[in-house]
Design an enzyme around this catalytic site. Structure first.
Site, mmCIF file in Angstrom:
data_model
loop_
_atom_site.group_PDB
_atom_site.id
_atom_site.type_symbol
_atom_site.label_atom_id
_atom_site.label_comp_id
_atom_site.label_asym_id
_atom_site.label_seq_id
_atom_site.Cartn_x
_atom_site.Cartn_y
_atom_site.Cartn_z
ATOM 1 N N HIS A 428 10.014 1.805 9.280
ATOM 2 C CA HIS A 428 9.734 2.910 10.200
ATOM 3 C C HIS A 428 10.808 3.046 11.283
ATOM 4 O O HIS A 428 11.636 2.179 11.473
ATOM 5 C CB HIS A 428 8.325 2.792 10.801
ATOM 6 C CG HIS A 428 8.125 1.660 11.757
ATOM 7 N ND1 HIS A 428 7.107 1.642 12.671
ATOM 8 C CD2 HIS A 428 8.783 0.506 11.935
ATOM 9 C CE1 HIS A 428 7.155 0.537 13.380
ATOM 10 N NE2 HIS A 428 8.149 -0.164 12.956
ATOM 11 N N GLU A 429 10.771 4.202 11.934
ATOM 12 C CA GLU A 429 11.803 4.596 12.915
ATOM 13 C C GLU A 429 13.194 4.617 12.292
ATOM 14 O O GLU A 429 14.189 4.303 12.943
ATOM 15 C CB GLU A 429 11.785 3.664 14.137
ATOM 16 C CG GLU A 429 10.497 3.693 14.922
ATOM 17 C CD GLU A 429 10.106 5.099 15.357
ATOM 18 O OE1 GLU A 429 11.000 5.930 15.557
ATOM 19 O OE2 GLU A 429 8.902 5.351 15.477
ATOM 20 N N GLY A 430 13.264 5.021 11.050
ATOM 21 C CA GLY A 430 14.538 5.102 10.353
ATOM 22 C C GLY A 430 14.775 3.875 9.501
ATOM 23 O O GLY A 430 14.864 2.755 10.015
#
Length: 585
Positions: A428-430
């Protein structure tokens, strides 16, 4: 050690932080430690075992979460970094991060609720209108309102330029929001009076792609002119996602506008939403790195304690089966696994706190050149701060399970939950690939690579200090790896111009990993220099200081050399992955 490495006390010379002192910093960190141990840690395993439930109408969560979050908010941790004028404490990011590390380690799921709220409040403070700030900031900062960011859609994960959620302007200045978002952490729960969703959507007249994305405040409950809840907005939970880890925080699928009455409020200018959201996303990426480091740290400490106390086996030189078994930590291979964990998690923590210090300098410095340089270096390092702890914190958790053996694979010990929780962080978050593309495809080349040049100069300064303190072998190894990284970077820069981005960036993840290893090796050498300078026959921290030097030597001798193979693949533009065809699998 991190206190000397980061030198947070130096921030007291900046007017923005002059009302604080070493004593207030220490007190704030001590309060975080106490609240984390008393209110977060005890229900970590329970929140994992008894995950949130959705009955089709409402969500239920174990009772221990609510009072923990109330304690967190009452102590001022959500408001910590905000201005005094907004009801905040103007605490440096590095101190706030040090505090947050305790909560991430104690209970990452429960810590996720205020973590997202803090990020949402920072974005609103930076980009929202004065009326929007007046409506939402007080409630966000005191914990009455929680926040989320709603980016991902069922058919659109990281390709935000393809999102389909729409926003149609209304006569009263609001927008009707319509669409579906998923993987929305803390998307709904009974823990706060209201929830503010920061939603990316597209105005019908907007240009295609990322240039046509706008940002909207979409509250669960609409507010009146006095910022009091009125009617329920048209935001509906359609289900909870059941996860491998982080089970204590809700992960939701949200429908906006099923009844064609979902009201949203534009933040800033139209079509600038992704620019605004990147503030929240970049802070979240640094926070994800910190969380990954601390989950890894908890697993490391758990396996260290087990290894110190568990008797098992004998040394190879001892053939006497009637002799007393030694403790696990007496076996060299166990010490290898513990050393690897220590090098990963303490290196990761140093990286995250260093990034937080850069954030402080970029915000508080009155020296324009210092402010600019800190901001440039922070921008360059952000993909690494997110990715390195996420990758190696999870590897540390894997090794923690191995140290415990069969016991580590059971739920009787916390290390298996640590692994499951941490496995989310590389996603998550890239994802790792997105961070790699960001670093090699964009960040390196900004402002004529000034940030990269600045980093090389900082490493050079540390090498000189290391040689003066007798750490000659370690300095020589890091210098060799740094020079090779710089050379590979030049080769790839030229190749981007001649070969094009597809082929060069195909192996970008190898560059991200190599870059991260060099940066963390640098931070380990800095710690070793500090430890070497403090080490003396009369030192009361002999074991601690020698442990730092030994771990730095381990990382530089065992982990850093792998970059040479990775960098060779990059320089060769190795085509194996790029040329593999889909139907060959």
């Amino acid at each position: 050690m991190n206190a000397r490495l980061i030198d947070a006390e130096s921030l007291l010379h900046y007017p923005h932080y002059q009302d604080h002192s070493r004593e207030t910093f220490d007190a704030f960190i001590e309060i975080a430690d106490k609240i984390a141990c008393k209110h977060f840690l005890p229900h970590n395993a329970k929140a994992d075992a008894e995950e949130p439930k959705f009955d089709g109408d409402s969500i239920s969560i174990i009772l221990e979460v609510q009072p923990a979050l109330e304690e967190y908010a009452a102590a001022g941790f959500i408001a910590a970094r905000h201005l005094y004028d907004n009801g905040g404490m103007q605490m440096p990011a590095v101190i706030a991060s040090a505090c947050q590390s305790f909560f991430f380690s104690a209970n990452p799921s429960t810590a996720g609720y205020p973590f997202l709220t803090t990020a949402a409040s920072n974005l609103i403070a930076a980009f929202a209108s004065e009326s929007q700030k007046n409506q939402y900031l007080p409630g966000l900062l005191d914990g009455r309102i929680f926040g989320t960011m709603a980016l991902t859609e069922p058919d659109v994960d990281s390709s935000l330029g393809d999102l389909k959620t729409s926003a149609t302007a209304q006569n009263d200045g609001s927008y009707l929001i319509k669409g579906q978002k998923m993987f929305i952490s803390a998307g709904d729960h009974p823990l706060s009076e209201n929830i503010v969703h920061l939603v990316l959507a597209r105005i019908p007249t907007a240009p295609a792609g990322v240039k046509g994305i706008s940002l909207f405040i979409v509250p669960k409950f609409l507010l009146d002119e006095n910022a009091e809840n009125t009617s329920r907005n048209d935001v509906q939970v359609t289900g909870l996602l059941h996860k491998m880890g982080y089970r204590g925080i809700t992960s939701t699928v949200l429908n906006f506008g099923d009844k064609d009455s979902c009201q949203g409020y534009l933040v800033g200018e139209p079509n600038q939403g992704l620019l605004y959201m990147f503030k929240m996303m970049n802070e979240a990426r640094i926070g994800v790195g910190l969380g990954a480091a601390m989950i890894g740290y908890r697993g490391y400490l758990s396996s260290l304690e087990y290894a110190r106390n568990r008797p098992q086996g004998r040394l190879p030189s001892n053939r006497d089966s009637s002799s007393k078994p030694v403790k696990l930590i007496e076996h060299a291979d166990v010490r290898r696994m513990l050393l690897a964990q220590k090098s990963y998690v303490e290196g990761s923590l140093a990286l995250c706190l260093y990034a937080a210090k850069l954030m402080d300098l970029s915000e508080a410095s009155l020296d324009k050149s210092e402010k600019l340089a800190a901001g440039q270096l922070l921008d360059l390092l952000t993909p690494v701060v997110k990715s390195f702890p996420s990758t190696y914190g999870t590897k540390a958790n894997d090794l923690a399970i191995q140290v415990l053996g069969g016991s580590g694979y059971t739920r009787d010990y916390p290390v298996e939950q640590c692994y499951r929780d941490n496995r989310l962080n590389p996603i998550h978050e890239g994802t790792e690939d997105i961070q790699a593309l960001d670093l090699l495809g964009r960040k390196l080349w900004q402002d004529n690579s000034k940030a990269f040049g600045q980093l090389l100069e900082l490493i050079k300064n540390t090498l000189q200090q290391a040689e003066k303190t007798g750490l000659v072998k370690q300095a020589a190894a890091l210098e060799k790896a740094t020079d090779r990284l710089a050379l590979t970077t030049q080769v790839l820069g030229k190749a981007l111009a001649t070969e094009g981005p597809d082929k060069v960036l195909a192996n970008a993840s190898l560059y991200l990993d190599s870059f991260g290893r060099v940066v963390v090796a640098w931070l380990w050498l800095k710690q070793a220099v500090i430890a070497q300078n403090k080490l003396s026959a009369t030192s009361t921290q002999q074991a601690f200081l020698r442990g730092k030097i030994q771990t730095a030597s381990y990382y530089i001798n065992w982990e850093l050399p792998e970059v040479f193979h990775l960098l060779q693949l990059l320089e060769d533009l190795d085509p194996i992955c790029f040329e593999m065809q889909a139907d060959w699998f």
